[in-house]
Design an enzyme around this catalytic site. Structure first.
Site, PDB file in Angstrom:
ATOM      1  N   ASN A   7       0.882  -1.173   0.000  1.00  0.00           N
ATOM      2  CA  ASN A   7       0.000   0.000   0.000  1.00  0.00           C
ATOM      3  C   ASN A   7       0.914   1.216   0.000  1.00  0.00           C
ATOM      4  OD1 ASN A   7      -1.758   2.065   0.485  1.00  0.00           O
ATOM      5  ND2 ASN A   7      -2.696   1.155   2.298  1.00  0.00           N
ATOM      6  N   ARG A  88      -2.439  -2.007  -3.623  1.00  0.00           N
ATOM      7  CA  ARG A  88      -3.652  -1.219  -3.424  1.00  0.00           C
ATOM      8  C   ARG A  88      -3.595  -0.007  -4.365  1.00  0.00           C
ATOM      9  NH1 ARG A  88      -5.087   3.179   1.025  1.00  0.00           N
ATOM     10  NH2 ARG A  88      -7.282   3.364   0.535  1.00  0.00           N
ATOM     11  N   HIS A 177     -12.958   2.710  -0.146  1.00  0.00           N
ATOM     12  CA  HIS A 177     -12.920   1.706   0.928  1.00  0.00           C
ATOM     13  C   HIS A 177     -13.559   0.392   0.469  1.00  0.00           C
ATOM     14  CE1 HIS A 177     -12.985   5.092   4.200  1.00  0.00           C
ATOM     15  NE2 HIS A 177     -11.743   4.699   3.976  1.00  0.00           N
ATOM     16  N   ARG A 238     -11.664  15.448   7.223  1.00  0.00           N
ATOM     17  CA  ARG A 238     -12.437  15.783   6.009  1.00  0.00           C
ATOM     18  C   ARG A 238     -13.861  16.172   6.385  1.00  0.00           C
ATOM     19  NH1 ARG A 238     -11.062  10.358   2.837  1.00  0.00           N
ATOM     20  NH2 ARG A 238      -9.235  10.079   4.135  1.00  0.00           N
ATOM     21  N   GLU A 381      -7.938  -5.335   5.178  1.00  0.00           N
ATOM     22  CA  GLU A 381      -7.825  -4.966   3.764  1.00  0.00           C
ATOM     23  C   GLU A 381      -6.658  -5.676   3.088  1.00  0.00           C
ATOM     24  OE1 GLU A 381      -8.418  -0.922   5.363  1.00  0.00           O
ATOM     25  OE2 GLU A 381      -9.170  -0.446   3.369  1.00  0.00           O
TER      26      GLU A 381
END
Ligand code: ADP
Length: 397
Positions: A7, A88, A177, A238, A381
């Protein structure tokens, strides 16, 4: 069947080697603060031993060299080599709906999509390019965060904007996601003892970034993040959903540039904007000691999740389970309680005691008479990327 999962972010690279035969982690590492004078490389092995080193790492090329040197020096990867590498990739646009074997032309297409995810895709690409230089003979597969949401119906993914913005510029909801939503959906179906294709879920991934998905018969039919990961729930830094008119106001009345507004919405908003803190544990501590701005941030965070849960009940009609995951979803009992409070209308009845300490890795926290299950499922993940990468290769062979 050793699989390396990479990642690659803009200033850090997370990696892990997974043996898919028993799903064990052979090596897990993190290279942080790339391009700073004191970069940090940490890794741990399956025997629990860990190493930390501070050293200058100038760029992604050096970081990847260090990563592959560590695979050899720890003997995690010897003569038996790696079966494949799963990368990823945050944004796959409309083009990439499945894990994809990386070739030169795939790389070029991922680069073409980069304007849709300027903060993420370029860093993902740097990792892929260097990994291909280091291991040219090992199959490398891109696994996209957006791919799980390719099943959204058109009325859910379109914005009510001039049609040519979608047709010519790809302006639409993509969702993110996806790897996490896909993983916990599979786990939830297993736990419920139902085939995934017959399972309806609302999955809440609540970490530094946060998103919620409506899953009908195992596929994503709506999700809160949009063309970028800025839309939807309130997050650590965010804003989530805001009136787009605010952007013009900031530009016109405060003379902020588009770059400044983008930074403000991505990095200085959300919980941080409301109370100056983005880490949920620290927000709780401050709220408990009476800090009103932290209390407000918590109330807003929970309220907005609740609104999406209600909306997705309307989207799905019938729901088998509500699933909490991500650092906050898995650990924050107070927040789960807030999200499920006064939701009897939807048949949600939380078991307060189980909610305080759900059994791991998958925990039922609803009462036995609850019409639907409420589950806490630890996301994974990296494992999902490894599984998808291997599956895509075995389909090809
Ligand atoms: P990322 O999105 O970067 O993968 P994580 O999924 O690890 O992030 O989630 C990080 C968030 O989880 C942080 O806000 C952190 O405070 C929160 N978190 C971790 N443990 C707890 C806890 N016990 N209670 C509340 N929040 C927690």
């Amino acid at each position: 069947m050793k699989t390396l999962v990479i990642n690659s972010g803009s200033s850090s690279i997370k990696y892990t080697v997974i043996n898919l035969e028993d799903q064990s982690r052979l090596l897990t590492g993190l290279i942080e603060r790339i391009a700073e004078t004191e970069s940090l490389h940490r890794y741990s092995l399956s025997d629990g031993s860990t190493q930390n080193a501070i050293q200058p790492i100038a760029n992604h090329q050096q970081a990847l060299q260090l990563l592959f040197a560590t695979l050899s020096s720890t003997k995690v990867v010897g003569n038996d080599g790696l079966f494949c590498i799963g990368h990823r990739v945050v944004h796959g646009g409309e083009k990439f709906q499945q894990p994809t074997l990386i070739t030169d032309s795939v790389l070029a297409e991922i680069a073409n999509i980069s304007p849709l995810a300027p903060l993420h895709n370029p860093a993902n690409l740097l990792g892929i390019e260097e990994a291909r230089r280091q291991m040219p003979d090992t199959p490398q597969i891109a696994v996209f965060d957006t791919a799980f949401h390719h099943t959204l119906p058109d009325y859910a993914y379109h914005y009510a904007l001039p049609a040519n913005l979608y047709q010519q510029h790809g302006v639409r909801r993509y969702g993110f996601h996806g790897t996490s939503h896909a993983y916990v959906a599979k786990q939830a179906a297993l736990l419920l003892g139902k085939p995934l294709q017959e399972t309806n879920l609302i999955t809440l991934h609540l970490g530094n970034g946060a998103s919620v998905s409506a899953i009908a018969n195992g596929v994503s039919v709506d999700t809160s993040m949009g063309m970028t990961p800025l839309e939807g729930l309130m997050m650590g830094t965010r804003s989530g959903d805001i009136d787009a008119g605010i952007i013009f106001y900031l530009s016109r009345c405060l003379n902020l540039s588009s770059q400044a507004i983008e930074n403000l919405l991505n990095k200085d908003s959300g919980c941080k904007g409301i109370c100056g803190e983005n880490d949920m544990r620290a927000i709780h501590q401050r709220a408990e000691s009476g800090d009103q701005s932290a209390q407000l941030a918590l109330a807003m965070y929970a309220y907005r999740i609740k609104k999406y849960i209600g909306a997705y009940f309307a989207v799905l009609g019938q729901v088998d389970a509500l699933v909490f995951t991500g650092g906050i979803g898995e650990n924050d009992a107070w927040l789960r309680e807030q999200c499920c409070e006064n939701m009897g209308l939807f048949g949600i009845a939380l078991d307060s005691e189980n909610n305080q300490s759900p059994t791991r890795p998958s925990g039922l926290i609803s009462q036995t008479n609850s019409k639907l299950a409420v589950l806490v499922i630890a996301t994974d993940e990296e494992l999902e990327i490894a599984l998808q990468a291997n599956q895509s290769l075995s389909i090809k062979q």
